[in-house]
Motif scaffolding. Structure first.
Motif, PDB file in Angstrom:
ATOM      1  N   THR A 179     -38.822  20.557  -3.988  1.00  0.00           N
ATOM      2  CA  THR A 179     -37.392  20.709  -4.269  1.00  0.00           C
ATOM      3  C   THR A 179     -36.617  19.511  -3.738  1.00  0.00           C
ATOM      4  O   THR A 179     -37.073  18.801  -2.834  1.00  0.00           O
ATOM      5  CB  THR A 179     -36.820  21.985  -3.618  1.00  0.00           C
ATOM      6  OG1 THR A 179     -37.009  21.919  -2.202  1.00  0.00           O
ATOM      7  CG2 THR A 179     -37.483  23.224  -4.179  1.00  0.00           C
ATOM      8  N   THR A 209     -32.396  18.589  -2.772  1.00  0.00           N
ATOM      9  CA  THR A 209     -31.022  19.072  -2.652  1.00  0.00           C
ATOM     10  C   THR A 209     -30.065  17.924  -2.927  1.00  0.00           C
ATOM     11  O   THR A 209     -30.099  16.896  -2.238  1.00  0.00           O
ATOM     12  CB  THR A 209     -30.756  19.648  -1.252  1.00  0.00           C
ATOM     13  OG1 THR A 209     -31.666  20.722  -1.003  1.00  0.00           O
ATOM     14  CG2 THR A 209     -29.330  20.177  -1.155  1.00  0.00           C
ATOM     15  N   HIS A 239     -26.615  16.074  -2.868  1.00  0.00           N
ATOM     16  CA  HIS A 239     -25.386  16.046  -2.076  1.00  0.00           C
ATOM     17  C   HIS A 239     -24.329  15.149  -2.707  1.00  0.00           C
ATOM     18  O   HIS A 239     -23.231  15.012  -2.161  1.00  0.00           O
ATOM     19  CB  HIS A 239     -25.680  15.564  -0.652  1.00  0.00           C
ATOM     20  CG  HIS A 239     -26.532  16.517   0.128  1.00  0.00           C
ATOM     21  ND1 HIS A 239     -26.021  17.617   0.786  1.00  0.00           N
ATOM     22  CD2 HIS A 239     -27.878  16.545   0.333  1.00  0.00           C
ATOM     23  CE1 HIS A 239     -26.997  18.280   1.376  1.00  0.00           C
ATOM     24  NE2 HIS A 239     -28.139  17.650   1.119  1.00  0.00           N
ATOM     25  N   PRO A 263     -23.650  21.421  -2.037  1.00  0.00           N
ATOM     26  CA  PRO A 263     -24.978  20.934  -2.434  1.00  0.00           C
ATOM     27  C   PRO A 263     -25.615  21.827  -3.501  1.00  0.00           C
ATOM     28  O   PRO A 263     -25.291  23.008  -3.611  1.00  0.00           O
ATOM     29  CB  PRO A 263     -25.766  20.988  -1.127  1.00  0.00           C
ATOM     30  CG  PRO A 263     -25.111  22.087  -0.347  1.00  0.00           C
ATOM     31  CD  PRO A 263     -23.653  22.026  -0.694  1.00  0.00           C
ATOM     32  N   TRP A 264     -26.554  21.232  -4.253  1.00  0.00           N
ATOM     33  CA  TRP A 264     -27.176  21.923  -5.387  1.00  0.00           C
ATOM     34  C   TRP A 264     -28.673  21.637  -5.373  1.00  0.00           C
ATOM     35  O   TRP A 264     -29.080  20.483  -5.269  1.00  0.00           O
ATOM     36  CB  TRP A 264     -26.561  21.416  -6.693  1.00  0.00           C
ATOM     37  CG  TRP A 264     -26.881  22.243  -7.898  1.00  0.00           C
ATOM     38  CD1 TRP A 264     -27.967  22.107  -8.708  1.00  0.00           C
ATOM     39  CD2 TRP A 264     -26.114  23.314  -8.435  1.00  0.00           C
ATOM     40  NE1 TRP A 264     -27.928  23.027  -9.721  1.00  0.00           N
ATOM     41  CE2 TRP A 264     -26.789  23.789  -9.576  1.00  0.00           C
ATOM     42  CE3 TRP A 264     -24.922  23.920  -8.064  1.00  0.00           C
ATOM     43  CZ2 TRP A 264     -26.312  24.842 -10.350  1.00  0.00           C
ATOM     44  CZ3 TRP A 264     -24.442  24.971  -8.835  1.00  0.00           C
ATOM     45  CH2 TRP A 264     -25.131  25.420  -9.961  1.00  0.00           C
ATOM     46  N   ARG A 265     -29.489  22.684  -5.484  1.00  0.00           N
ATOM     47  CA  ARG A 265     -30.945  22.528  -5.387  1.00  0.00           C
ATOM     48  C   ARG A 265     -31.597  22.477  -6.764  1.00  0.00           C
ATOM     49  O   ARG A 265     -31.302  23.294  -7.637  1.00  0.00           O
ATOM     50  CB  ARG A 265     -31.565  23.679  -4.597  1.00  0.00           C
ATOM     51  CG  ARG A 265     -31.113  23.774  -3.150  1.00  0.00           C
ATOM     52  CD  ARG A 265     -31.849  24.899  -2.454  1.00  0.00           C
ATOM     53  NE  ARG A 265     -33.235  24.547  -2.183  1.00  0.00           N
ATOM     54  CZ  ARG A 265     -34.242  25.417  -2.158  1.00  0.00           C
ATOM     55  NH1 ARG A 265     -34.025  26.683  -2.439  1.00  0.00           N
ATOM     56  NH2 ARG A 265     -35.464  25.016  -1.875  1.00  0.00           N
ATOM     57  N   GLY A 317     -31.696  29.867  -3.784  1.00  0.00           N
ATOM     58  CA  GLY A 317     -31.701  29.558  -2.362  1.00  0.00           C
ATOM     59  C   GLY A 317     -32.804  30.220  -1.570  1.00  0.00           C
ATOM     60  O   GLY A 317     -33.138  29.768  -0.463  1.00  0.00           O
TER      61      GLY A 317
END
Length: 413
Positions: A84, A86, A88, A100-102, A120
């Motif tokens: 994964t 993340t 920013h 933030p987005w994964r 998440g």
């Protein structure tokens, strides 16, 4: 574990409402097959008829044998989350507001590796379940979700962005006294809706169950007659800026075909309620909802239309009513495209005969109002666009795909 969503504080009336933004929405024509699957809540990918290879991303010819015989079908959605990342920072306005987005790479059990938005509660190396969801641009995206439900799973930021969960949202039910309206109000309250505005067009018509529901502080009785433009406008001026989800439960259903029926009053009433009423609601409530589509975690998100499966194919014994249902379907398709810029999702629920007063002589199977209400909440949570409820609706859905002309002839006999 996902953090439980808390009820947002009261909005500062002086603060500027955040304008709606959309994720990138450009897709190839082949990739729209993913959108069709996501809209119906399925997980379909292209599969080669010659070598059975599963394809991703969608393409014109098979990556293995170069055959152009690719068809869409359900595949195993399970896989392993390899890694994964993340984010920013993003230059895209939609994602900049939600960082933030994964994202991550998933190796599917069916073969391909895909890049997906990651829930998440998923960690590198976990076994995950992939799901096709519609994003705010109305296009399909792939989400990697835990294989088993986790606490507060639906409250995850990424999952909530692709759903229309009624939790902590305010909902307008246009006809709260109908059988479907009463069941819908109960289901919305159980789903965590903050406020349910219950429309009432006939105050003189007694309903003990409706009165009992209105004793709940979360239910607010509202005068609303969707055949009266002034009534719709008055209510929109009062609560239009507060409605996050609108569910149109108002309907008109009568017997009668066209050829031997010269009384046009039924046609006027059917069109006035089923079609023109929907247009009045859209014209007065739609702009305000579109303006609040980016307004935080309890933003305006969805518009739900309850229609009959006979919107797709005419039932001659109720030809006028079926025509009004088809007109309503056409209006809803227009709304779906007009709402695309804001991200409001238009959900169409197609039901078989409903078990209420106007279907007393219709033989089983009939659909209970509770089943429709449960399907509405489930559709909002899943973020789908088209829902079929009841045995007849599901059967007609298949037959309209396989042999629409045969179904048309059969209904006429």
């Amino acid at each position: 574990m996902s953090q439980a969503l808390t009820r947002p504080p009261r909005k500062n009336p002086l603060a500027r409402t955040r304008q709606a933004t959309r994720p990138p929405g450009t897709r190839s024509r082949r990739a729209l097959g993913l959108t069709a699957a996501a809209a119906a809540g399925r997980f379909d990918l292209q599969v080669c008829r010659e070598c059975a290879a599963v394809q991703y991303p969608p393409r014109e010819v098979c990556h293995s044998c170069l055959s152009d015989q690719l068809h869409w079908q359900a595949v195993d959605p399970n896989g392993e989350l390899l890694v994964t990342t993340t984010l920013h920072h993003s230059n895209d306005l939609y994602f900049r507001e939600r960082l933030p987005w994964r994202i991550g790479t998933v190796k599917m059990a069916a073969g391909p590796s895909v890049v997906a938005h990651v829930h998440g509660d998923c960690r590198d190396g976990d076994k995950v379940r992939l799901a096709l969801k519609l994003d705010r641009s109305g296009q399909a995206v792939i989400l990697a979700l835990p294989q088993q439900a986790t606490p507060n799973m639906a409250d995850d930021k990424i999952l909530r962005e692709t759903s229309c969960d009624p939790k902590f949202r305010r909902v307008l039910v246009t006809d709260g006294k109908s059988a479907v309206g009463l069941a819908t109000i109960e289901s919305l309250l159980a789903a965590g809706a903050t406020t349910v505005f219950a429309g009432e067009s006939q105050p003189w018509k007694a309903s003990d169950k409706f009165n009992a529901l209105c004793t709940d502080d979360r239910v607010q009785r509202q005068d609303l007659d969707i055949t009266d433009s002034d009534s719709v406008e008055r209510l929109s001026r009062s609560i239009g800026g507060k409605v996050d989800i609108l569910i149109n439960t108002t309907g008109y259903e009568r017997e009668g075909g066209i050829l031997h029926n010269r009384d046009m009053s039924k046609a006027h009433e059917a069109m006035d309620i089923n079609c023109m009423g929907l247009m009045r609601l859209a014209q007065h409530f739609g702009p305000a909802m579109a303006g609040r589509a980016g307004d935080g975690v309890n933003n305006a998100v969805a518009w739900v239309n309850i229609m009959s499966i006979y919107a797709h194919v005419n039932l001659p014994s109720r030809g006028i009513w079926s025509a009004s249902q088809a007109a309503a379907l056409s209006v809803s398709q227009c709304l779906r495209n007009e709402f695309l810029q804001s991200g409001i999702r238009v959900v169409n629920l197609f039901s078989g005969p409903i078990d209420h007063e106007w279907e007393q002589l219709t033989p089983p199977p009939r659909v209970s109002p509770n089943a429709i209400a449960a399907a509405i909440v489930r559709a909002l949570r899943d973020g789908v666009e088209d829902v079929y409820v009841g045995d007849i609706a599901h059967e007609f859905q298949v037959r309209l795909h396989d042999n629409p002309k045969g179904l048309e002839r059969e209904l006429g006999t």
